[in-house]
Enzyme design. Structure first.
Site, short mmCIF file in Angstrom:
data_model
loop_
_atom_site.label_atom_id
_atom_site.label_comp_id
_atom_site.label_asym_id
_atom_site.label_seq_id
_atom_site.Cartn_x
_atom_site.Cartn_y
_atom_site.Cartn_z
N THR A 63 0.82 -1.21 0.00
CA THR A 63 0.00 0.00 0.00
C THR A 63 0.85 1.26 0.00
OG1 THR A 63 -1.77 -1.17 1.15
CG2 THR A 63 -1.79 1.24 1.25
N LYS A 102 8.60 1.15 11.69
CA LYS A 102 8.82 1.45 13.11
C LYS A 102 9.19 0.20 13.92
CE LYS A 102 4.17 1.01 12.39
NZ LYS A 102 3.48 1.32 11.11
N GLU A 121 11.09 9.53 8.83
CA GLU A 121 9.97 10.39 9.22
C GLU A 121 8.64 9.66 9.11
OE1 GLU A 121 8.13 12.98 10.97
OE2 GLU A 121 10.00 13.92 10.34
N GLY A 145 2.59 9.09 10.24
CA GLY A 145 2.29 9.34 8.83
C GLY A 145 2.76 10.68 8.34
N GLY A 170 -11.19 -0.17 5.80
CA GLY A 170 -9.76 -0.13 5.50
C GLY A 170 -8.91 0.52 6.57
N ASP A 211 2.08 -1.32 18.27
CA ASP A 211 2.42 -0.35 17.21
C ASP A 211 2.70 1.02 17.81
OD1 ASP A 211 2.28 0.53 14.21
OD2 ASP A 211 0.89 1.87 15.25
N LYS A 242 6.35 3.32 18.08
CA LYS A 242 6.44 4.73 17.71
C LYS A 242 6.89 5.59 18.88
CE LYS A 242 2.80 4.12 14.25
NZ LYS A 242 1.37 4.33 13.94
N GLY A 285 -2.15 5.51 6.03
CA GLY A 285 -2.69 5.55 4.67
C GLY A 285 -1.59 5.75 3.65
#
Length: 477
Positions: free
Chosen positions: A44, A138, A162, A167, A220, A234, A238, A340
């Site tokens: 993606t 990450k 970055e 995002g 999604g 997750d 980060k 995204g």
């Protein structure tokens, strides 16, 4: 030595093309050599980068001072890459990421394949062959970031990431560069869009966790296997990267305490709203006094109640937000699209523009904000020692005595600041007792909640409250 790039069977009929100099766009009338990018992974985000690069190629070249071109791609899904290759002829399709890392026609290895361990040898090989590295991974950085930073330093090349946190929101650059003159005292963030979407849907519609997750997957916002998102890992990855940049905290696996949202009930969110709070999966890093004296550092991710007036409660849906407390700049709120294809591609290409502007030089900005030799270690503070307020939600059971519950908690070392009764949602159910405590060590509050449950026979739900001013009061007590 690594093997030369091997072509996939679909391209085997054509002779292996020797790497050619990339197209040389003209910037202000002068010919310049383009930055040549080798991409690993066409999922993606990889597809988003490819498309954004094609759409804004002239703009990127104008801002970077030279072109940025894709010259090679390595993927396990050649069928997915085929339409992209057709739209951008001349890009070589390789079967092995190690071959791409050794390819003399690549200046920068862009890793977007994912995985905490598999990409490590590819990126170490990239440094061994004098390439820069850009990644959005990450999990890889949280586990192997120190090793990769050391390899980048030895080779005089750059590790840019970055896109690994929040995002499109430029949190790494802000901490590492824009706030370089500041002492950072605390970071509080919403760093996982999947969890934030689920919690805001549960609050808005009274949905169960399971129903909100199904909706997130249908739209999604959640993976088929959402485990890393909903269990807090997750966000913990980060937060580890942010803490490295803000505090010089070493990247150590397991340094961040992580809890997820799967055990939350609609009643937990309703109780929070009744008292004027919203529930968010909060990532928190902050300086606190340590028990040994001096400064300590809390690193934790867990569901928390935030006052409705708190800036992070306005981060809804799949958004991400970071509130930074800096000694000179004051509180700063950064928020936006945290995931995204296009938002993440925006951050990836910003790193590539930085490289195009100064590629070839050693990394002037330390990879994780503070050179390893200059970092002042802060003692880790365990969750048991972390001080904050708590909400104890006592579900209907045996007849509850409000005064008795308050006395029991006081004997356990937890003072109650506010009490409320929440009326039942359905006939036949008893009211719930809500007890909002003063600031107390987390371990003490959890033990008190267990004692209250044993004494009353009623289920006691424990939720943490994040309210900075009130917690500072408790720390000084």
């Amino acid at each position: 030595m690594f093997a030369e790039p091997a072509l996939l069977p679909a391209h085997a009929s054509a002779p292996d093309p020797a790497p050619q100099p990339a197209a040389q766009p003209r910037i202000d009338g002068a010919a310049t050599t383009a930055l040549r990018v080798g991409l690993i992974g066409v999922g993606t985000v990889g597809t988003g980068v490819w498309q954004l690069l094609a759409r804004n190629q002239a703009l990127l070249a104008a801002r970077a001072g030279r072109g940025i071109v894709m010259t090679a791609v390595a993927t396990r899904s050649p069928a997915r890459a085929a339409p992209l290759l057709a739209a951008m002829p001349g890009v070589r399709l390789l079967s092995d990421p190690l071959a791409l890392a050794a390819d003399p026609g690549v200046d920068v290895v862009l890793e977007l394949a994912g995985g905490a361990d598999a990409p490590l040898p590819w990126l170490l090989a990239a440094y061994a062959h004098g390439k820069h590295v850009v990644t959005a991974n990450k999990a890889l950085l949280a586990r192997h970031g120190a090793q990769l930073a050391a390899a980048a330093a030895r080779s005089g090349r750059v590790l840019a990431y970055e896109a690994a946190v929040a995002g499109a929101v430029p949190v790494i650059k802000t901490l590492r560069e824009a706030l370089a003159a500041n002492r950072i005292d605390a970071l509080a963030g919403i760093l996982n869009g999947t969890s934030n979407f689920i919690l805001t849907r549960m609050a808005a519609h009274g949905s169960s966790y399971a129903a909100a997750l199904v909706e997130a997957q249908a739209l999604g916002y959640a993976e088929a296997d959402p485990t890393l998102d909903v269990n807090g890992q997750d966000a913990a990855h980060k937060l580890a990267l942010l803490a490295a940049n803000a505090f010089g905290a070493p990247l150590r696996e397991g340094a961040v305490h992580a809890e997820g949202i799967a055990q939350l009930q609609p009643g937990d969110l309703a109780a929070a709203a009744h008292l004027g709070y919203a529930v968010r999966l909060l990532a928190l890093a902050r300086r606190v006094p340590s028990l040994q004296g001096g400064q300590g550092l809390e690193l934790r991710v867990h569901p928390a109640l935030l006052p409705l007036s708190h800036p992070l409660t306005r981060v809804e849906g799949a958004g991400n937000g970071l509130l930074v407390h800096a000694d000179a700049a004051g509180p700063l709120l950064l928020c936006g699209a945290g995931a995204g294809a296009t938002p993440t591609a925006s951050a990836v290409l910003a790193d590539l523009v930085d490289l195009a502007r100064g590629a070839g030089a050693a990394q002037a900005v330390p990879t994780f904000g503070v050179p390893a030799e200059g970092a002042a270690a802060l003692a880790p503070v365990s969750l048991d020692q972390a001080c904050g307020r708590h909400l104890l939600r006592v579900l209907p059971g045996r007849a509850l005595c409000e005064a008795g519950a308050v006395r029991l908690l006081a004997r356990a070392g937890v003072a109650v600041r506010r009490r409320a009764w929440l009326c039942p949602d359905a006939p036949g159910q008893g009211p719930q007792l809500l007890l909002l405590t003063a600031a107390a060590p987390d371990g003490v509050a959890r033990a008190a909640a267990r004692q209250l449950q044993e004494a009353t026979g009623a289920q006691v739900r424990h939720l943490r409250v994040h309210a900075e001013d009130e917690e500072k009061e408790g720390e000084g007590a």
